[in-house]
Design a protein around this motif. Structure first.
Motif, PDB file in Angstrom:
ATOM      1  N   ARG A  17       0.963  -1.274  -0.095  1.00 26.01           N
ATOM      2  CA  ARG A  17       0.004  -0.234   0.391  1.00 26.01           C
ATOM      3  C   ARG A  17       0.817   1.222  -0.388  1.00 26.01           C
ATOM      4  O   ARG A  17      -0.144   2.118  -0.848  1.00 26.01           O
ATOM      5  N   ASP A  18       1.888   1.556   0.327  1.00 21.90           N
ATOM      6  CA  ASP A  18       2.766   2.494   0.633  1.00 21.90           C
ATOM      7  C   ASP A  18       3.364   2.398  -0.865  1.00 21.90           C
ATOM      8  O   ASP A  18       3.513   4.151  -0.838  1.00 21.90           O
ATOM      9  N   ALA A  19       3.508   1.301  -1.715  1.00 25.15           N
ATOM     10  CA  ALA A  19       4.134   2.007  -2.965  1.00 25.15           C
ATOM     11  C   ALA A  19       2.887   1.670  -3.515  1.00 25.15           C
ATOM     12  O   ALA A  19       3.282   3.064  -4.639  1.00 25.15           O
ATOM     13  N   GLN A  20       2.028   1.424  -3.706  1.00 27.05           N
ATOM     14  CA  GLN A  20       0.851   2.022  -4.176  1.00 27.05           C
ATOM     15  C   GLN A  20       0.674   3.653  -4.315  1.00 27.05           C
ATOM     16  O   GLN A  20       0.747   4.658  -4.666  1.00 27.05           O
ATOM     17  N   ARG A  21       1.037   3.936  -3.006  1.00 28.21           N
ATOM     18  CA  ARG A  21       0.887   5.709  -2.493  1.00 28.21           C
ATOM     19  C   ARG A  21       1.238   6.529  -3.084  1.00 28.21           C
ATOM     20  O   ARG A  21       1.739   7.779  -3.657  1.00 28.21           O
ATOM     21  N   ALA A  22       3.448   5.975  -3.030  1.00 25.22           N
ATOM     22  CA  ALA A  22       4.376   6.701  -3.260  1.00 25.22           C
ATOM     23  C   ALA A  22       4.316   6.523  -5.399  1.00 25.22           C
ATOM     24  O   ALA A  22       4.554   7.840  -5.361  1.00 25.22           O
ATOM     25  N   VAL A  23       3.415   6.065  -5.566  1.00 23.37           N
ATOM     26  CA  VAL A  23       3.330   6.176  -7.324  1.00 23.37           C
ATOM     27  C   VAL A  23       1.750   6.518  -7.634  1.00 23.37           C
ATOM     28  O   VAL A  23       2.108   7.743  -8.585  1.00 23.37           O
ATOM     29  N   LYS A  24       0.978   7.025  -6.583  1.00 25.63           N
ATOM     30  CA  LYS A  24       0.215   8.031  -6.999  1.00 25.63           C
ATOM     31  C   LYS A  24       0.847   9.638  -6.558  1.00 25.63           C
ATOM     32  O   LYS A  24       0.187  10.516  -7.425  1.00 25.63           O
ATOM     33  N   VAL A  25       2.174   9.695  -5.431  1.00 24.32           N
ATOM     34  CA  VAL A  25       2.302  11.237  -5.069  1.00 24.32           C
ATOM     35  C   VAL A  25       3.153  10.659  -6.552  1.00 24.32           C
ATOM     36  O   VAL A  25       3.010  12.370  -7.034  1.00 24.32           O
ATOM     37  N   ALA A  26       3.369  10.516  -6.898  1.00 22.75           N
ATOM     38  CA  ALA A  26       4.526  10.839  -8.387  1.00 22.75           C
ATOM     39  C   ALA A  26       4.201  11.517  -9.318  1.00 22.75           C
ATOM     40  O   ALA A  26       4.631  11.683 -10.010  1.00 22.75           O
TER      41      ALA A  26
END
Length: 235
Positions: A17-26
């Motif tokens: 989930r953290d990786a998914q959020r990082a993708v979205k933030v980017a």
């Protein structure tokens, strides 16, 4: 174009989930993928996240590397798709022979958690192009099996051919050969590293910096690099 980056969840994944959020933030669209499927859902890039897949039984990442979806991951790597393995994901990449060598128990035999200084050794990959060669960055680290090993012949080759992507600075936290923290494949589309860039993408949640507490954003450029690689390839 909207860049779609898949994040594969395995039994025991903790940072998907953290990786998914990082993708979205980017600025990209995260796509949740499941280890038991054979469908990458048309994504443009892939992330194998951190955690303890299958409880790290046998060896860290060894069982996950044989999960059904890894057949598609290996095929995608061969086509040049950007693929990032973070911590447990890095362990999967070496166990799947997408990156050379192996990862074993930390030399001090203990789990470690710290904000880790790294040097960027290869800024010419799909996941590192937003960095400068030789740049020093800080990325959170948390692992128990992060000691990088390989044969003397392999070590000479990866050092000589520029496959070391990141190197630990200040302290070697796990006994890795040549202070190796991350690798790339020959083509530069597959990158694995033990530290967790997804934990350094938002102000207030990253490592401390000289500017302010928890203000470190060095991890964000991993994901922006991948977005740029996909967009550039489609131009």
């Amino acid at each position: 174009m909207t860049v779609r980056i898949g994040v594969i969840t395995f039994p025991g994944s903790l940072d998907d989930r953290d990786a998914q959020r990082a993708v979205k933030v980017a600025g990209a669209e995260p796509v949740a993928l499941w280890h038991g499927d054979h469908d990458l859902q048309g994504v443009d890039a892939l992330i194998l996240p951190g955690g303890f897949s299958y409880g790290d039984y046998l060896r860290a990442g060894a069982i996950a590397a044989r999960a059904p979806i890894m057949a598609e991951v290996i095929d995608a790597a061969g086509t040049g798709m950007p693929i990032l393995g973070i911590c447990n994901g890095f362990q999967m990449l070496v166990e799947a022979h997408l990156l050379p060598g192996g990862l074993i128990r930390n030399a001090h035999q203990q789990f470690i958690r710290r904000d880790q200084k790294l040097r960027v050794e290869n800024a010419d990959t799909a996941w590192t192009s937003a960095f400068e060669q030789g740049e020093e960055i800080v990325i959170p680290l948390k692992n128990a099996d992060g000691g990088y090993i390989c044969s003397a012949e392999t070590l000479e080759r990866i050092e000589g051919e520029g496959q070391v992507a990141f190197r630990y600075l200040g302290v070697n936290p796990n006994g890795s050969l040549d202070d190796i923290a991350g690798l790339t494949n020959d083509a530069g589309n597959v990158v694995g590293l033990m530290p967790h860039p997804e934990h350094a993408v938002e102000a207030g949640f990253g490592p401390d910096t000289s500017a302010a507490m928890r203000s470190g954003l060095d991890g964000l450029r991993f994901f922006s690099s991948a977005i740029a690689a996909v967009v550039g390839a489609s131009a």
